[in-house]
Design an enzyme around this catalytic site. Sequence first.
Site, PDB file in Angstrom:
ATOM      1  N   ASN A   7       0.856  -1.190   0.000  1.00 52.12           N
ATOM      2  CA  ASN A   7       0.000   0.000   0.000  1.00 52.12           C
ATOM      3  C   ASN A   7       0.891   1.240   0.000  1.00 52.12           C
ATOM      4  OD1 ASN A   7      -1.586   2.263   0.986  1.00 52.12           O
ATOM      5  ND2 ASN A   7      -3.183   0.789   1.463  1.00 52.12           N
ATOM      6  N   HIS A  10       0.853   6.197   1.919  1.00 55.09           N
ATOM      7  CA  HIS A  10       1.618   7.131   2.739  1.00 55.09           C
ATOM      8  C   HIS A  10       2.746   7.814   1.975  1.00 55.09           C
ATOM      9  CE1 HIS A  10      -0.699   6.595   6.259  1.00 55.09           C
ATOM     10  NE2 HIS A  10      -0.523   5.294   6.279  1.00 55.09           N
ATOM     11  N   ARG A  18       3.157  18.819   1.680  1.00 59.89           N
ATOM     12  CA  ARG A  18       3.739  20.051   1.151  1.00 59.89           C
ATOM     13  C   ARG A  18       3.025  20.549  -0.099  1.00 59.89           C
ATOM     14  NH1 ARG A  18       8.942  21.250   3.210  1.00 59.89           N
ATOM     15  NH2 ARG A  18       8.776  23.106   1.901  1.00 59.89           N
ATOM     16  N   HIS A  43      -5.740   3.599  -1.708  1.00 60.38           N
ATOM     17  CA  HIS A  43      -7.083   3.941  -1.230  1.00 60.38           C
ATOM     18  C   HIS A  43      -7.418   5.336  -1.742  1.00 60.38           C
ATOM     19  CE1 HIS A  43      -9.997   4.306   2.484  1.00 60.38           C
ATOM     20  NE2 HIS A  43     -10.587   4.574   1.325  1.00 60.38           N
ATOM     21  N   HIS A  50      -4.892  11.789   0.356  1.00 58.55           N
ATOM     22  CA  HIS A  50      -3.547  11.380  -0.066  1.00 58.55           C
ATOM     23  C   HIS A  50      -3.533  10.993  -1.555  1.00 58.55           C
ATOM     24  CE1 HIS A  50      -5.385   7.579   1.136  1.00 58.55           C
ATOM     25  NE2 HIS A  50      -5.125   7.754   2.426  1.00 58.55           N
ATOM     26  N   GLU A  70      -8.684   0.341  -2.981  1.00 55.63           N
ATOM     27  CA  GLU A  70      -9.558   0.409  -1.815  1.00 55.63           C
ATOM     28  C   GLU A  70     -10.469   1.611  -1.982  1.00 55.63           C
ATOM     29  OE1 GLU A  70      -6.551  -1.518   1.536  1.00 55.63           O
ATOM     30  OE2 GLU A  70      -6.910   0.646   1.509  1.00 55.63           O
ATOM     31  N   THR A 100      -6.993   6.626   9.820  1.00 58.21           N
ATOM     32  CA  THR A 100      -6.900   5.477   8.933  1.00 58.21           C
ATOM     33  C   THR A 100      -8.164   4.652   9.125  1.00 58.21           C
ATOM     34  OG1 THR A 100      -5.526   3.569   8.280  1.00 58.21           O
ATOM     35  CG2 THR A 100      -5.703   4.037  10.646  1.00 58.21           C
ATOM     36  N   HIS A 191      -3.970  -4.591   7.786  1.00 56.33           N
ATOM     37  CA  HIS A 191      -4.157  -3.516   8.755  1.00 56.33           C
ATOM     38  C   HIS A 191      -3.337  -3.781  10.015  1.00 56.33           C
ATOM     39  CE1 HIS A 191      -6.168   0.282   9.636  1.00 56.33           C
ATOM     40  NE2 HIS A 191      -6.074  -0.090  10.901  1.00 56.33           N
ATOM     41  N   GLY A 192      -2.341  -2.935  10.213  1.00 50.45           N
ATOM     42  CA  GLY A 192      -1.505  -3.021  11.401  1.00 50.45           C
ATOM     43  C   GLY A 192      -0.426  -4.079  11.340  1.00 50.45           C
ATOM     44  N   HIS A 214       1.790   1.021   5.970  1.00 49.99           N
ATOM     45  CA  HIS A 214       2.439   1.940   6.903  1.00 49.99           C
ATOM     46  C   HIS A 214       3.794   1.431   7.383  1.00 49.99           C
ATOM     47  CE1 HIS A 214       3.137   4.099  10.731  1.00 49.99           C
ATOM     48  NE2 HIS A 214       2.604   5.106  10.071  1.00 49.99           N
TER      49      HIS A 214
END
EC number: 2.6.99.2
Length: 239
Positions: A7, A10, A18, A43, A50, A70, A100, A191-192, A214
Amino acid sequence: MAKLGVNIDHVATIRQARGGVEPDPVAAAALAELAGADGITIHLREDRRHIQDRDLKLLRQTVKTKLNLEMAATAEMVAIALSVKPDMCTLVPEKRQELTTEGGLDVRIAMQGIAEAVERLQNGGIAVSLFVDPDPDQVKASSKVGSDYIEIHTGAFADAKDWKSEQDELERIGNAIKLGAKLGLGINAGHGLNYTNIRKVAALGGIEEYNIGHSIISRAVLVGLDRAVRDMVDLIKYA
């Protein structure tokens, strides 16, 4: 062997901080694929915090493995997906104020709307996955609405504060894997998940693909994206 979907949301988060053009998620996707990623996940949120529409269109043109989008099960997002044609759409819940995705879809509550979105996407030649908690009722509902896959939400496992809680969550995930397979669903998870806990989930078996973002992007800041992806690929491969 289970696959890794990276993913890259990020990467876009850093860019949007910025308001410029760097770092480029499209370039990051190419590097991740070269490092061994089996797919790229993004996503496209309704608030476009993002990933942007332009990113999605460019990634559809450049991703060589698999592009997993997603998205919320809204008319706008379904129309975008049908236009761009990702390989897979993973339907997720969305709240404007969340940092998130905080939990799985409640498929039971919104069965009609989700079923309609699933049907439209599948008729457009797109595989569909539903992001759900490891709850048997949600897994059964996912099958009833005709989804091809479920992605098991592993957040509660990742956030477990003690050994007992962690084991309880692993048991829930394992049971969801077995039930999903029995119902003919493909099984993904995410996730996580990180470099410390991925092996515990992988040891359960039965998961086709892990979608991880992440932790990989965080590690990439320190060691580079190529190594960050390769390290995660190895953990999954040799779990």
